[in-house]
Design a protein around this motif. Structure first.
Motif, PDB file in Angstrom:
ATOM      1  N   ARG A  90     -11.511   7.500   3.490  1.00 43.04           N
ATOM      2  CA  ARG A  90     -10.818   6.352   4.084  1.00 43.04           C
ATOM      3  C   ARG A  90     -10.110   5.532   2.993  1.00 43.04           C
ATOM      4  O   ARG A  90     -10.698   5.201   1.972  1.00 43.04           O
ATOM      5  N   ASP A  91      -8.826   5.258   3.221  1.00 36.26           N
ATOM      6  CA  ASP A  91      -7.990   4.439   2.328  1.00 36.26           C
ATOM      7  C   ASP A  91      -7.816   5.057   0.943  1.00 36.26           C
ATOM      8  O   ASP A  91      -7.438   4.371  -0.009  1.00 36.26           O
ATOM      9  N   ALA A  92      -8.055   6.359   0.825  1.00 32.85           N
ATOM     10  CA  ALA A  92      -8.098   7.001  -0.492  1.00 32.85           C
ATOM     11  C   ALA A  92      -6.752   7.024  -1.199  1.00 32.85           C
ATOM     12  O   ALA A  92      -6.704   7.075  -2.433  1.00 32.85           O
ATOM     13  N   ASP A  93      -5.653   7.003  -0.442  1.00 33.10           N
ATOM     14  CA  ASP A  93      -4.337   7.211  -1.059  1.00 33.10           C
ATOM     15  C   ASP A  93      -3.468   5.956  -1.020  1.00 33.10           C
ATOM     16  O   ASP A  93      -2.256   6.030  -1.174  1.00 33.10           O
ATOM     17  N   ARG A  94      -4.085   4.814  -0.821  1.00 34.73           N
ATOM     18  CA  ARG A  94      -3.328   3.566  -0.695  1.00 34.73           C
ATOM     19  C   ARG A  94      -2.405   3.339  -1.892  1.00 34.73           C
ATOM     20  O   ARG A  94      -1.199   3.076  -1.724  1.00 34.73           O
ATOM     21  N   ASP A  95      -2.937   3.423  -3.088  1.00 34.13           N
ATOM     22  CA  ASP A  95      -2.132   3.106  -4.275  1.00 34.13           C
ATOM     23  C   ASP A  95      -0.952   4.054  -4.395  1.00 34.13           C
ATOM     24  O   ASP A  95       0.175   3.625  -4.703  1.00 34.13           O
ATOM     25  N   ARG A  96      -1.182   5.332  -4.165  1.00 33.18           N
ATOM     26  CA  ARG A  96      -0.099   6.309  -4.280  1.00 33.18           C
ATOM     27  C   ARG A  96       0.990   6.043  -3.241  1.00 33.18           C
ATOM     28  O   ARG A  96       2.191   6.102  -3.541  1.00 33.18           O
ATOM     29  N   ILE A  97       0.587   5.743  -2.019  1.00 31.32           N
ATOM     30  CA  ILE A  97       1.562   5.474  -0.963  1.00 31.32           C
ATOM     31  C   ILE A  97       2.354   4.209  -1.262  1.00 31.32           C
ATOM     32  O   ILE A  97       3.583   4.170  -1.099  1.00 31.32           O
ATOM     33  N   LEU A  98       1.678   3.166  -1.726  1.00 31.85           N
ATOM     34  CA  LEU A  98       2.375   1.917  -2.036  1.00 31.85           C
ATOM     35  C   LEU A  98       3.339   2.088  -3.202  1.00 31.85           C
ATOM     36  O   LEU A  98       4.428   1.494  -3.211  1.00 31.85           O
ATOM     37  N   ARG A  99       2.974   2.877  -4.197  1.00 35.63           N
ATOM     38  CA  ARG A  99       3.899   3.140  -5.313  1.00 35.63           C
ATOM     39  C   ARG A  99       5.143   3.851  -4.811  1.00 35.63           C
ATOM     40  O   ARG A  99       6.263   3.555  -5.238  1.00 35.63           O
ATOM     41  N   TRP A 100       4.951   4.810  -3.918  1.00 31.81           N
ATOM     42  CA  TRP A 100       6.085   5.555  -3.350  1.00 31.81           C
ATOM     43  C   TRP A 100       7.008   4.620  -2.563  1.00 31.81           C
ATOM     44  O   TRP A 100       8.237   4.674  -2.695  1.00 31.81           O
ATOM     45  N   LEU A 101       6.417   3.728  -1.774  1.00 32.72           N
ATOM     46  CA  LEU A 101       7.236   2.784  -1.007  1.00 32.72           C
ATOM     47  C   LEU A 101       7.959   1.816  -1.931  1.00 32.72           C
ATOM     48  O   LEU A 101       9.117   1.474  -1.703  1.00 32.72           O
ATOM     49  N   ALA A 102       7.286   1.385  -3.000  1.00 30.55           N
ATOM     50  CA  ALA A 102       7.906   0.448  -3.929  1.00 30.55           C
ATOM     51  C   ALA A 102       9.071   1.096  -4.663  1.00 30.55           C
ATOM     52  O   ALA A 102      10.103   0.458  -4.903  1.00 30.55           O
ATOM     53  N   ALA A 103       8.903   2.357  -5.019  1.00 29.57           N
ATOM     54  CA  ALA A 103       9.982   3.064  -5.721  1.00 29.57           C
ATOM     55  C   ALA A 103      11.219   3.177  -4.840  1.00 29.57           C
ATOM     56  O   ALA A 103      12.355   3.112  -5.319  1.00 29.57           O
ATOM     57  N   ASP A 104      11.013   3.322  -3.544  1.00 29.40           N
ATOM     58  CA  ASP A 104      12.148   3.447  -2.623  1.00 29.40           C
ATOM     59  C   ASP A 104      12.905   2.142  -2.506  1.00 29.40           C
ATOM     60  O   ASP A 104      14.127   2.135  -2.332  1.00 29.40           O
ATOM     61  N   SER A 105      12.194   1.016  -2.628  1.00 29.71           N
ATOM     62  CA  SER A 105      12.846  -0.279  -2.452  1.00 29.71           C
ATOM     63  C   SER A 105      13.350  -0.877  -3.749  1.00 29.71           C
ATOM     64  O   SER A 105      13.995  -1.928  -3.763  1.00 29.71           O
ATOM     65  N   ALA A 106      13.032  -0.205  -4.866  1.00 28.38           N
ATOM     66  CA  ALA A 106      13.427  -0.743  -6.179  1.00 28.38           C
ATOM     67  C   ALA A 106      14.932  -0.647  -6.387  1.00 28.38           C
ATOM     68  O   ALA A 106      15.588   0.237  -5.876  1.00 28.38           O
TER      69      ALA A 106
END
Length: 395
Positions: A379-395
């Motif tokens: 549960r919630d294991a990939d939160r950091d990876r997913i958030l980094r991916w979303l942040a890179a898209d909005s950068a």
């Protein structure tokens, strides 16, 4: 779609495969939706599994367990990347919307209308993202049946599936696995693939709706057709078939053998192998309709012959004679049989030394492009990876 190389860098997803580059926002839980999204993930799609803070319900459906994880959850969640979001929290809801914005497909099985207050219902997200495919799974549709709970048992009961399952003199019986959920998951996966193909042609997404009741009725195939096309009233026949005989298990000298005769030629071959040629000449058994009309006496006569030899000996003899037959296995026996036949039924999801054994994807491609690289997520294991991916898209 996203460049598969980008997803490979961010998530270690495969760059080849039927669905490499496709992003799936998975808001489904329990079985039908997760089964559909797991099949898509096996084909190379990036599946982001969004769970409530408490996690998918099936994480708590135990026993049995492997380690501390429910084997129910493990069965339908390999190759996914998980994070937990509370839609009542503005920050978490914003993350959910950002995931949807990056997705090709959104899958959800919330009660119809429940996502509207979060702006995550099909109409709202498709208005913002016209190319998005939204797959919605319900128990009994989004109209008059919207308030009915979507549990497999209820669909088995309501569809009539239970009315044709079990012994003739016994109560209606459910199938031993949540088969309607599985059917609905398969139908959802097929619908999503069709919608992806249509989008390639015209650039537009669409909504795909699947309900358990219609999936069950479709899965009833010949039994439903008997009612719709002939006005028949099918009932339970135990292990027998409504249109074929002999087509059921039989006792032998040491166990059970399943015989599945589909035509008159096979029946003649069966009688020759059993050394009962008189049965072929008997008018009661000369044709399939005649055998159906006299199925009880036929079963008795065949059992008398079959009790003369053990099941393994009959299996070899009948197969040599061209008669379809086979063992009555438990699940472990079914897995062993598939392995002995070279079907390689069990694969490891994740690293070989620490992954989870699981039944492989049921379809083979000549390219071999199927992925089992990721074990079902904690549960919630990939939160950091997913958030980094979303942040890179909005950068």
């Amino acid at each position: 779609m996203i460049d598969p190389a980008e997803l490979a860098r961010a998530f270690d997803r495969p760059t080849h495969g039927p669905l490499a580059g496709v992003v799936v926002a998975d808001f489904s839980r329990v079985l039908a939706g997760p089964y559909a999204t797991m099949l898509l993930a096996d084909m190379g799609a990036l599946v982001v599994k969004v769970e409530s803070p408490g996690g998918d319900d099936t994480r708590r459906w135990r026993p049995p367990v492997r380690g501390d994880e429910s084997t129910y959850f493990l069965s339908v969640n390999r190759n996914k990347f998980a994070l937990s979001l509370d839609f009542a929290d503005a920050g978490d809801l914003a993350i959910a919307h950002r995931i949807v914005a990056r997705a090709d497909v959104m899958v959800e099985n919330f009660r119809p209308g429940a996502l509207a207050r979060f702006g995550l219902d099909a109409a709202s997200v498709r208005a913002r993202h016209p190319s998005l495919i939204v797959a919605s799974l319900t128990g009994f549709g989004s109209g008059a049946g919207a308030a009915l709970p979507g549990y497999d048992l209820l669909a088995q009961a309501a569809s009539g599936l239970m009315s044709v399952t079990g012994d003739p003199d016994g109560p209606p019986t459910k199938v031993g696995v949540a088969v309607v959920d599985v059917l609905a998951g398969l139908h959802a996966a097929v619908g999503i693939l069709g919608a992806l193909h249509a989008r390639e042609r015209d650039g537009e997404g669409q909504r795909v709706e699947v309900d358990l009741l219609t999936s069950a009725l479709s899965g009833l195939v010949n039994q439903a057709s008997a009612v719709i096309a002939a006005g028949a009233s099918p009932g339970p026949l135990g292990n027998a078939h409504p249109s074929l005989a002999p087509y059921e298990p039989f006792a032998t000298a040491d166990g059970t053998l399943v015989i599945a005769v589909g035509n008159d030629r096979q029946f003649a071959q069966l009688c020759e192998a059993l050394e009962t040629p008189d049965l072929v000449e008997d008018a009661r058994f000369a044709t399939m309709p005649a055998r159906n009309a006299h199925r009880e006496i036929l079963h008795t006569l065949l059992t008398e012959a079959l009790r003369a030899r053990p099941a393994a000996e009959w299996t070899a003899r009948l197969r040599d004679a061209g008669v379809p037959c086979g063992p009555l296995n438990d699940i472990a026996g079914g897995i062993r049989m598939a392995d002995e036949l070279g079907l390689d039924p069990v694969v490891t999801a994740g690293p070989a030394e620490s992954g989870v054994p699981t039944v492989r994807h049921p379809i083979r491609w000549s390219s071999g492009d199927l992925d089992y690289s990721k074990a079902p997520p904690e549960r919630d294991a990939d939160r950091d990876r997913i958030l980094r991916w979303l942040a890179a898209d909005s950068a």
